[in-house]
Design a protein around this motif. Sequence first.
Motif, PDB file in Angstrom:
ATOM      1  N   UNK A 180       0.842  -1.205   0.000  1.00  0.00           N
ATOM      2  CA  UNK A 180       0.000   0.000   0.000  1.00  0.00           C
ATOM      3  C   UNK A 180       0.878   1.256   0.000  1.00  0.00           C
ATOM      4  N   UNK A 181       1.910   1.263   0.832  1.00  0.00           N
ATOM      5  CA  UNK A 181       2.814   2.424   0.864  1.00  0.00           C
ATOM      6  C   UNK A 181       3.460   2.621  -0.510  1.00  0.00           C
ATOM      7  N   UNK A 182       3.892   1.531  -1.124  1.00  0.00           N
ATOM      8  CA  UNK A 182       4.499   1.622  -2.459  1.00  0.00           C
ATOM      9  C   UNK A 182       3.505   2.194  -3.468  1.00  0.00           C
ATOM     10  N   UNK A 183       2.267   1.710  -3.418  1.00  0.00           N
ATOM     11  CA  UNK A 183       1.251   2.170  -4.375  1.00  0.00           C
ATOM     12  C   UNK A 183       0.889   3.631  -4.163  1.00  0.00           C
ATOM     13  N   UNK A 184       0.858   4.073  -2.908  1.00  0.00           N
ATOM     14  CA  UNK A 184       0.609   5.499  -2.629  1.00  0.00           C
ATOM     15  C   UNK A 184       1.772   6.332  -3.183  1.00  0.00           C
ATOM     16  N   UNK A 185       2.992   5.846  -2.942  1.00  0.00           N
ATOM     17  CA  UNK A 185       4.187   6.594  -3.359  1.00  0.00           C
ATOM     18  C   UNK A 185       4.278   6.725  -4.878  1.00  0.00           C
ATOM     19  N   UNK A 186       3.852   5.681  -5.597  1.00  0.00           N
ATOM     20  CA  UNK A 186       3.967   5.704  -7.057  1.00  0.00           C
ATOM     21  C   UNK A 186       2.760   6.342  -7.729  1.00  0.00           C
ATOM     22  N   UNK A 187       1.728   6.650  -6.942  1.00  0.00           N
ATOM     23  CA  UNK A 187       0.527   7.248  -7.506  1.00  0.00           C
ATOM     24  C   UNK A 187      -0.492   6.238  -7.992  1.00  0.00           C
ATOM     25  N   UNK A 188      -0.200   4.946  -7.835  1.00  0.00           N
ATOM     26  CA  UNK A 188      -1.161   3.916  -8.228  1.00  0.00           C
ATOM     27  C   UNK A 188      -2.378   3.894  -7.296  1.00  0.00           C
ATOM     28  N   UNK A 189      -2.202   4.416  -6.089  1.00  0.00           N
ATOM     29  CA  UNK A 189      -3.294   4.499  -5.115  1.00  0.00           C
ATOM     30  C   UNK A 189      -3.417   5.960  -4.704  1.00  0.00           C
ATOM     31  N   UNK A 190      -4.551   6.559  -5.017  1.00  0.00           N
ATOM     32  CA  UNK A 190      -4.768   7.985  -4.774  1.00  0.00           C
ATOM     33  C   UNK A 190      -5.637   8.163  -3.531  1.00  0.00           C
ATOM     34  N   UNK A 191      -5.010   8.595  -2.434  1.00  0.00           N
ATOM     35  CA  UNK A 191      -5.754   8.754  -1.190  1.00  0.00           C
ATOM     36  C   UNK A 191      -6.724   9.923  -1.239  1.00  0.00           C
ATOM     37  N   UNK A 192      -6.527  10.850  -2.162  1.00  0.00           N
ATOM     38  CA  UNK A 192      -7.381  12.041  -2.182  1.00  0.00           C
ATOM     39  C   UNK A 192      -8.854  11.687  -2.445  1.00  0.00           C
ATOM     40  N   UNK A 193      -9.086  10.517  -3.052  1.00  0.00           N
ATOM     41  CA  UNK A 193     -10.489  10.125  -3.296  1.00  0.00           C
ATOM     42  C   UNK A 193     -11.213   9.823  -1.983  1.00  0.00           C
ATOM     43  N   UNK A 194     -10.458   9.645  -0.900  1.00  0.00           N
ATOM     44  CA  UNK A 194     -11.051   9.367   0.414  1.00  0.00           C
ATOM     45  C   UNK A 194     -11.123  10.621   1.282  1.00  0.00           C
ATOM     46  N   UNK A 195     -10.791  11.785   0.708  1.00  0.00           N
ATOM     47  CA  UNK A 195     -10.767  13.028   1.487  1.00  0.00           C
ATOM     48  C   UNK A 195     -12.186  13.537   1.673  1.00  0.00           C
ATOM     49  N   UNK A 196     -12.615  13.627   2.910  1.00  0.00           N
ATOM     50  CA  UNK A 196     -13.983  14.065   3.199  1.00  0.00           C
ATOM     51  C   UNK A 196     -14.035  15.533   3.630  1.00  0.00           C
ATOM     52  N   UNK A 197     -12.902  16.213   3.595  1.00  0.00           N
ATOM     53  CA  UNK A 197     -12.881  17.619   4.031  1.00  0.00           C
ATOM     54  C   UNK A 197     -13.587  18.512   3.027  1.00  0.00           C
TER      55      UNK A 197
END
Length: 197
Positions: A180-197
């Motif tokens: 998961x850390x690798x995928x976040x770092x490479x952009x394969x996993x975009x955490x911004x889609x989970x941003x509820x702010x």
Amino acid sequence: MLTLAVLISGTGSNLRALLEAASDPDFPARIVVVGADRQADGFAHAEAFGIPTIMVPYSEFASREEWGAELHAQLTVWRPDLVVLSGLMRLLPAAFVDAWAPRLINTHPAYLPEFPGAHGVRDALAAGATQTGASVIVVDGGVDTGPILAQERVDVLPGDTEHTLHERIKPVERRLLIDVVRRIATGDLDLSVYDTH
């Protein structure tokens, strides 16, 4: 290069796995600081890899909120891109979660939403489950209720104890976390889609 802060309470076995992964020049993330809510054995791993540590003892604060505010202030100095909970056995106050989520992830020794909470392995055995698992989630305001980033099943074997089952889950947790850390770092996993702010 993705920068990580890792928060621990105990031996830091997930931390050790992350440190070893990040020591590979090809791994796209680096740990910049390790923090804990008490004097944790896992600090030895950080020291072995030359990573700075911070301790914000929970017992020295009048409330969870005051502790969380100080932990937030100390982490902010390091400006991590991602905060990884690695065995931190404290519920984080809402203000801390709001400040960092969705850049705040945690591992859990169960196949969520099955068996949330502090005793996921014990609860799976008590329920007579034939399978449990490991999950990596975004931390939200609930207890192990955040969006699931990765998970994998682990069989419960006849005669399993809480210890033997947990020992089989841990390597799966570590592998999922590193991925998961690798995928976040490479952009394969975009955490911004989970941003509820």
